[in-house]
Motif scaffolding. Structure first.
Motif, PDB file in Angstrom:
ATOM      1  N   ALA A  17      37.121  36.214  42.599  1.00  0.00           N
ATOM      2  CA  ALA A  17      37.491  37.619  42.345  1.00  0.00           C
ATOM      3  C   ALA A  17      36.479  38.191  41.354  1.00  0.00           C
ATOM      4  N   TYR A  18      36.550  39.518  41.160  1.00  0.00           N
ATOM      5  CA  TYR A  18      35.696  40.142  40.149  1.00  0.00           C
ATOM      6  C   TYR A  18      36.568  40.652  39.006  1.00  0.00           C
ATOM      7  N   GLU A  19      35.956  40.712  37.828  1.00  0.00           N
ATOM      8  CA  GLU A  19      36.619  41.380  36.705  1.00  0.00           C
ATOM      9  C   GLU A  19      35.819  42.622  36.385  1.00  0.00           C
ATOM     10  N   VAL A  20      36.512  43.755  36.371  1.00  0.00           N
ATOM     11  CA  VAL A  20      35.839  45.021  36.086  1.00  0.00           C
ATOM     12  C   VAL A  20      36.656  45.760  35.028  1.00  0.00           C
ATOM     13  N   GLY A  21      36.078  45.881  33.833  1.00  0.00           N
ATOM     14  CA  GLY A  21      36.755  46.595  32.747  1.00  0.00           C
ATOM     15  C   GLY A  21      38.188  46.114  32.524  1.00  0.00           C
TER      16      GLY A  21
ATOM     17  N   ALA B  59      28.244  46.985  40.253  1.00  0.00           N
ATOM     18  CA  ALA B  59      27.182  46.642  39.301  1.00  0.00           C
ATOM     19  C   ALA B  59      27.746  46.108  37.984  1.00  0.00           C
ATOM     20  N   THR B  60      28.995  46.483  37.659  1.00  0.00           N
ATOM     21  CA  THR B  60      29.564  46.000  36.391  1.00  0.00           C
ATOM     22  C   THR B  60      30.531  44.837  36.630  1.00  0.00           C
ATOM     23  N   ALA B  61      30.691  44.422  37.884  1.00  0.00           N
ATOM     24  CA  ALA B  61      31.658  43.367  38.196  1.00  0.00           C
ATOM     25  C   ALA B  61      31.192  42.023  37.642  1.00  0.00           C
ATOM     26  N   ARG B  62      32.106  41.353  36.957  1.00  0.00           N
ATOM     27  CA  ARG B  62      31.800  39.989  36.482  1.00  0.00           C
ATOM     28  C   ARG B  62      32.558  39.008  37.361  1.00  0.00           C
ATOM     29  N   PRO B  63      31.847  38.037  37.917  1.00  0.00           N
ATOM     30  CA  PRO B  63      32.543  37.111  38.811  1.00  0.00           C
ATOM     31  C   PRO B  63      33.537  36.219  38.075  1.00  0.00           C
TER      32      PRO B  63
END
Ligand code: IMP
Length: 434
Positions: free
Chosen positions: A344-348, A363-367
């Motif tokens: 999943a991604y973590e976004v803000g 672009a800001t997604a952290r895996p």
């Protein structure tokens, strides 16, 4: 899976579709490409010999198989001629086996120039295209000033008028040099003379093949994340590489597609610009690039490498209705102590499990990673699932669980023989029956 299947990429292209198509081709008398152009590069190894095909489906390497280039493809005639000549030099017969749609649009002599210019104008925002003129050719198609292969074979006056219109559009964009439309016309007339033998109405030919019960393999180029509608726009190619492209790019109805095999690499790569959440910038990425020989088949550019991104592949499974996956280049992961998989991604502070539409979000997604144990015994060349190291089996089972689709085929090396077809898969049952 019953009769016709689509084989397409579930990531950013370069998933190893060429090898999978090559492997399945003995079961299909016809292989048809539906989009893209010579931006694609399929590397196939046969008995240790390397073939790189850009435009012609890799089915051409199998005796008697008919290869179709659909109307959704953009054709650079010179590139096609080069490929045909090269194949013939290697003893591969092309005449009588290749059909090119009369409705396919041509990449004109100056589309490449426009591609390079457009990239230069974008500066830092460049797409990182293959500079093959693909985008400008599709722009002309959508702008309704494109030139189709049938135009070369028809009325000369009408062709001259179209070329004049098209070249003047080019001259309005590139003011430094003026192109003479008559020279372009002469070249196109010569191209038409050589193309003539291969040109046909692909929709009619395929309908007739279906009527005769002949199976067709629909071959995708690039990958889902490079699709003009569903990819990481604007860092995409200019065609529909997803399953919808089969219908529009060949003139076949949806019911002609009986199954979709998605191809996914056991990790992720991409060439060109644009966000890639699981990209590895340090030595780990370097190691994947070296052991996977991740350099573009068309342009030689180093590919960006990273861990398997299940958000990406799940998205491709949904968009294309993927029935099963072919997992490629498993052997590249040999020897790693641990392997990460993005679930999943973590976004803000939010967790995203669906692939975002907005590139700024991506672009800001952290895996969000799950770490799995690697394996020390090599998988290269292994041909049965049971013979894989236990950790490699676990890795594949975990990918199936988080991607939500079975892995029917695993590729463990570059040669045709380095392949596992899972005996319990629907694909295996189908292959045995045909
Ligand atoms: P174009 O198709 O040359 O316009 O390039 C647009 C984007 O698609 C760039 O990021 C290219 O690197 C990428 N691309 C095009 N064809 C391929 C391919 O066959 N494999 C991987 N990337 C590709």
């Amino acid at each position: 899976m019953s009769t016709n299947i689509a084989v397409l990429g579930t990531q950013w292209g370069d998933e190893g579709k060429g090898k999978i198509v090559d492997l399945l081709t003995p079961h299909f008398p016809i292989v048809a490409r539906y989009q893209g152009g010579h931006n694609a590069g399929h590397t196939v190894y046969v008995d240790g010999r390397k073939f790189v095909l850009h435009l012609i489906p890799s089915g051409i390497l199998h005796d008697g198989v008919r290869c179709v280039i659909g109307n959704g493809v953009v054709v650079d005639a010179q590139a096609l001629f080069r490929e045909v000549d090269e194949l013939q030099d290697l003893g591969v017969e092309v005449d009588g086996r290749l059909v090119v749609s009369d409705k396919a649009h041509l990449i004109l002599p100056y589309h490449r120039e426009l591609d390079v210019l457009s990239e230069a104008r974008r500066g830092e925002r460049k797409i990182g295209t293959t500079s093959r003129g693909i985008g400008p050719a599709y722009e002309d198609k959508i702008g309704r000033r494109g030139i189709r292969i049938c135009d070369l074979l028809g009325d000369r006056e009408a062709l001259a008028a179209e070329v004049r219109e098209n070249v003047s559009a080019r001259n309005r964009i590139i003011r430094e040099t003026t192109l003479d439309w008559r020279e372009v016309l002469d070249q196109l007339v010569r191209d038409g003379d050589r193309l003539r033998a291969w040109v046909g109405d692909v929709s009619v030919i395929l309908a007739e093949a279906f009527r005769q019960g002949q199976r067709v393999l629909f071959e995708g180029a690039q990958g889902t994340l490079l699709d003009i509608d569903h990819g990481t726009y604007p860092f995409v190619t200019s065609s529909n590489s997803t399953v919808g492209g089969v219908c529009t790019g060949l003139g076949v109805p949806p019911r002609a597609i009986h199954g979709t095999l998605g191809v996914a690499k056991a990790y992720t790569t991409r060439v060109g610009e644009g966000p890639m959440p699981t990209e590895l910038h340090g030595p780990e990425g370097e190691q994947l690039r070296e052991s996977g020989q991740e350099y573009g088949a068309s342009t030689g550019r180093p590919r960006r490498c990273g861990w398997y991104d299940a958000v990406v592949v799940r998205y491709a499974v949904r968009i294309n209705g993927v029935d099963a996956l072919a997992l490629t280049k498993l052997d590249v992961l040999d020897g790693l102590s641990t392997i990460d998989v993005c679930t999943a991604y973590e976004v803000g502070g939010r967790v995203l499990t669906e692939f975002p539409s907005d590139l700024r979000v991506l672009a800001t997604a952290r895996p969000r990673y799950e770490t799995l144990p690697g394996w020390s015994r090599p998988t290269r060349g292994v041909t049965s699932f049971d013979a894989l190291p236990r950790e490699a089996q676990e890795y594949i089972r975990r990918l199936e669980a988080i991607t939500g689709v079975p892995v029917a085929l695993v590729s463990t090396g570059s040669d045709r023989g380095d392949t596992i077809i899972r005996p319990e898969s629907a694909l295996s049952t189908w292959l045995r029956a045909h």
